[in-house]
Structure formats: C-alpha cells, structure tokens
Design an enzyme around this catalytic site. Sequence first.
Site, PDB file in Angstrom:
ATOM      1  N   GLU A  58       3.792  17.241  -5.713  1.00  0.00           N
ATOM      2  CA  GLU A  58       3.005  16.011  -5.655  1.00  0.00           C
ATOM      3  C   GLU A  58       2.635  15.695  -4.212  1.00  0.00           C
ATOM      4  OE1 GLU A  58       4.354  12.733  -8.075  1.00  0.00           O
ATOM      5  OE2 GLU A  58       3.595  11.268  -6.630  1.00  0.00           O
ATOM      6  N   LYS A  74      -2.452   5.367  -8.670  1.00  0.00           N
ATOM      7  CA  LYS A  74      -2.058   4.024  -8.235  1.00  0.00           C
ATOM      8  C   LYS A  74      -3.155   3.013  -8.574  1.00  0.00           C
ATOM      9  CE  LYS A  74       1.808   4.997  -5.845  1.00  0.00           C
ATOM     10  NZ  LYS A  74       1.934   6.420  -6.149  1.00  0.00           N
ATOM     11  N   LYS A 115      12.003  13.039  -3.438  1.00  0.00           N
ATOM     12  CA  LYS A 115      11.245  12.779  -2.215  1.00  0.00           C
ATOM     13  C   LYS A 115      11.582  13.868  -1.206  1.00  0.00           C
ATOM     14  CE  LYS A 115       9.065   9.019  -3.342  1.00  0.00           C
ATOM     15  NZ  LYS A 115       7.633   9.199  -3.661  1.00  0.00           N
ATOM     16  N   TRP A 162       5.968   4.143 -12.978  1.00  0.00           N
ATOM     17  CA  TRP A 162       7.046   3.783 -12.053  1.00  0.00           C
ATOM     18  C   TRP A 162       6.868   2.318 -11.671  1.00  0.00           C
ATOM     19  CZ3 TRP A 162       7.194   1.681  -7.222  1.00  0.00           C
ATOM     20  CH2 TRP A 162       8.350   1.859  -6.450  1.00  0.00           C
ATOM     21  N   ASP A 166       7.856  15.426  -4.297  1.00  0.00           N
ATOM     22  CA  ASP A 166       6.805  14.580  -3.730  1.00  0.00           C
ATOM     23  C   ASP A 166       7.039  14.447  -2.231  1.00  0.00           C
ATOM     24  OD1 ASP A 166       4.890  12.782  -3.078  1.00  0.00           O
ATOM     25  OD2 ASP A 166       5.596  11.158  -4.380  1.00  0.00           O
ATOM     26  N   ASP A 188      -1.736  12.356  -5.252  1.00  0.00           N
ATOM     27  CA  ASP A 188      -1.391  10.934  -5.272  1.00  0.00           C
ATOM     28  C   ASP A 188      -2.229  10.224  -4.202  1.00  0.00           C
ATOM     29  OD1 ASP A 188      -0.194   8.415  -5.106  1.00  0.00           O
ATOM     30  OD2 ASP A 188       1.843   9.117  -5.312  1.00  0.00           O
TER      31      ASP A 188
END
Length: 370
Positions: free
Chosen positions: A218, A265, A164, A320, A193, A241
Amino acid sequence: MQIAKIRLFDHALSPADGTYQMSISAVTDAITHVVELETDNGLRGYGEVCPLGPAYQPEFAAGARAAIIEMAPGLLRLDPRHVGLVNARMDELLNGHNYAKSAIDLACWDLWGKATDSSVADLLGGAYVDRVPTYWGIMPATVEATADKTRQLLTDGYRRIQLKTGGRPLADDIACMRVIADVCPPDIKLLADANRGWTVRDTIEFSVACRDIPLVLEQPCSTFEEHRRLVGKVAHPIFIDESSTSVAATIEAITSGVADGFGMKLSRVGGLTKLRAVRDICEATNTPLTIDDTWGGDLVASATVQMGSTVRPALYEGTWISGPYMASGYPVRSTPIGVDQGHITIPTGPGLGVEIDTNDWNEPIATFGQ
Ligand code: 0XW
Ligand code: MG
C-alpha cells in the site's frame, strides 16, 4: 430549504498513546473541524474534517479552518439537498482544498437525509450490510511486540491487518511482516503500508523477500510516477492511498494499470459526493477499495461506514476509523461508533445518524448568517 447559518467548531482528537507513528510522519495532536449548517426550516446538519497532522498529506488543520471560512459566506441560501450544485459552488469559491470541501459536503448529505427521513446509506443507493468490516494498522515495533499485537487482533476478530512499514531498516519490516504471516491463518488479508516511506528499490527488495506471502503493497512510494516504475517489478498487488488525490487521479491510477486497489480517503477526494463517483468507478472496473478517512470523530466514522456499506461486498476492503486509537472523541448524544469483533455497526437514524447537542461543546470559532 436553504442554508441560513453556518457555524464552525474545533476539537482536539489526540492519539491515545501520545503518538500515531507512520514511516515519515508522527501525529501527536489531531485537530478536527466540525461544520454545522442550519437551514431556514430549522434543521441542523453536521460535517467534519480531521487531517492526520500536517505531514501525512498536503492537508492540515489550519488549512481546513481557513478554507471553510473562505467558502462559508458564499454557501448561504443554497439548498443543501442539491449536493452537486453545492460542490460546484465550492469549486467556484475556492480552487482545490478538497478536504475542507468534504466537511461541508458531509453536512449537506446529513441535512438531505434529515429532510427526507433517510439514512445517508439509503441516499447513496442502499446498504448491503448493517455492520461493516474494519482493519487495524500495526505501528512499527519489535518482532515480539508485533507478534503479540497480531495475536491480540485475531482474538479481537480482525480479518485484515496492515503493517506500517518504512522509516526503519528494511530488514526490520521484512522480519515483522514474516512474523505476522506466521501468526495469521491464510484467510487473513495482509498489507504493508509504507505511507510513502520507501524508494522504488526498497519496495522491490521487500516484495522479492516476501514473495511467498500473499500481501498488498500500500502506497509504498511518494509519487504516482514511482508507483508506475514498480509495475512488473514487484510480486504483489499495489494499492494506492495518498496518491489518489481526486476522482480524476483515481481514474488515471486504474487505467494506467498502476492501481490494483485503493486505500481510499473520504476527505482527500472531497467528500461523499466525490467518493460516490470513486465507488462507482471502482465498481465499474472491479477494483477493490477501502472507505476510510484520515482521522476524525463520529461524523467522519458514520460517513465512511455508511458509504462502505453501499460498496459491492466483493470489492469492499473495509473501513478504518480512528476511534480505537484516540484518547476520546467529541461529545455526542447518540451511541458512540466503535469496533466490535472486527466490525463497526452503522448508525441508524436520518442523515449521518449522529446526534449532536452543541451545548456540550465549546463556543464556535466562526459564525456566518443568522
Ligand atoms: C491506516 N489508515 C487508514 C489510518 C490513517 O489515516 C492512515 C491510514 C493509511 O492507510 O495510510
Ligand atoms: Mg495507507
């Protein structure tokens, strides 16, 4: 078979360490909503949606609750096996709000599976595998803590690691990415990301500084337009994403040459019916993708691993789940879905394979039909 009754439940699914930290949003409490559809022949199907707080995406828990309550009366008497027709009706009843529709869509797939004694993966075309790979997102920390966490993840069997990034000096992101790359053998997939937290300039600087490290960028920036400006200027592939907000947005991201892959997602695109289209478009264009959701309990976990198991393995980047990051989920009677050696075993049993007894839960917050 008709939907005769709809009940809506909520549960708190808080992060285990108090906070789930991303570049421009931190989540301290995640509220999930579970929809129960009961049919006139006595079957019960379940679906779930759990936004990752109110700032990760435009979705938020109170919005899911309001949107489900808005649509529910108009869904009574539909046949839940007709997932296309149910989705069309939802679009007639409410414009947008894909995430709320996702919970209802999942419950329909669960019922379709239970009515035909098939798993959701069977209905989606069949599973390539009986357990799917997962990955871990390392939250911002010191270089030493990041190195320690990476070593632990390798020991635990993870083969894909997401750092992250964003929300702190770029030099810290670069130093942490470098230490992860130093610790990992070359076959470990690495991603940075930023969850929309970088500017175009940040992204270019990071990519140039990490040019020697094979990694994926990402969702570095906030908008699709910013990502378009990165094409040709960065040294790494770009996975979209948060900006892949629908089936149509996914097509545009691929055909415009911006997306080299996706962190996909379930709830953002509207559930399994829409995600099936996304999967097929990615397969037709040889585009890699994860099959994730924002947050959630075993219903979301099952839906994502079942869909993931049906993705052509060469394109599938894993699933995930939030379970390992949560204090606890809502009670279920089936074996809890968890991670073992970097993999998640797909539940067996019809539909989503998650056994629920609502006597274990608090009273529903809304009921429609009888
Ligand atoms: C790491 N995730 C899959 C979990 C959270 O939902 C955020 C997300 C991401 O990649 O942005
Ligand atoms: Mg992401």
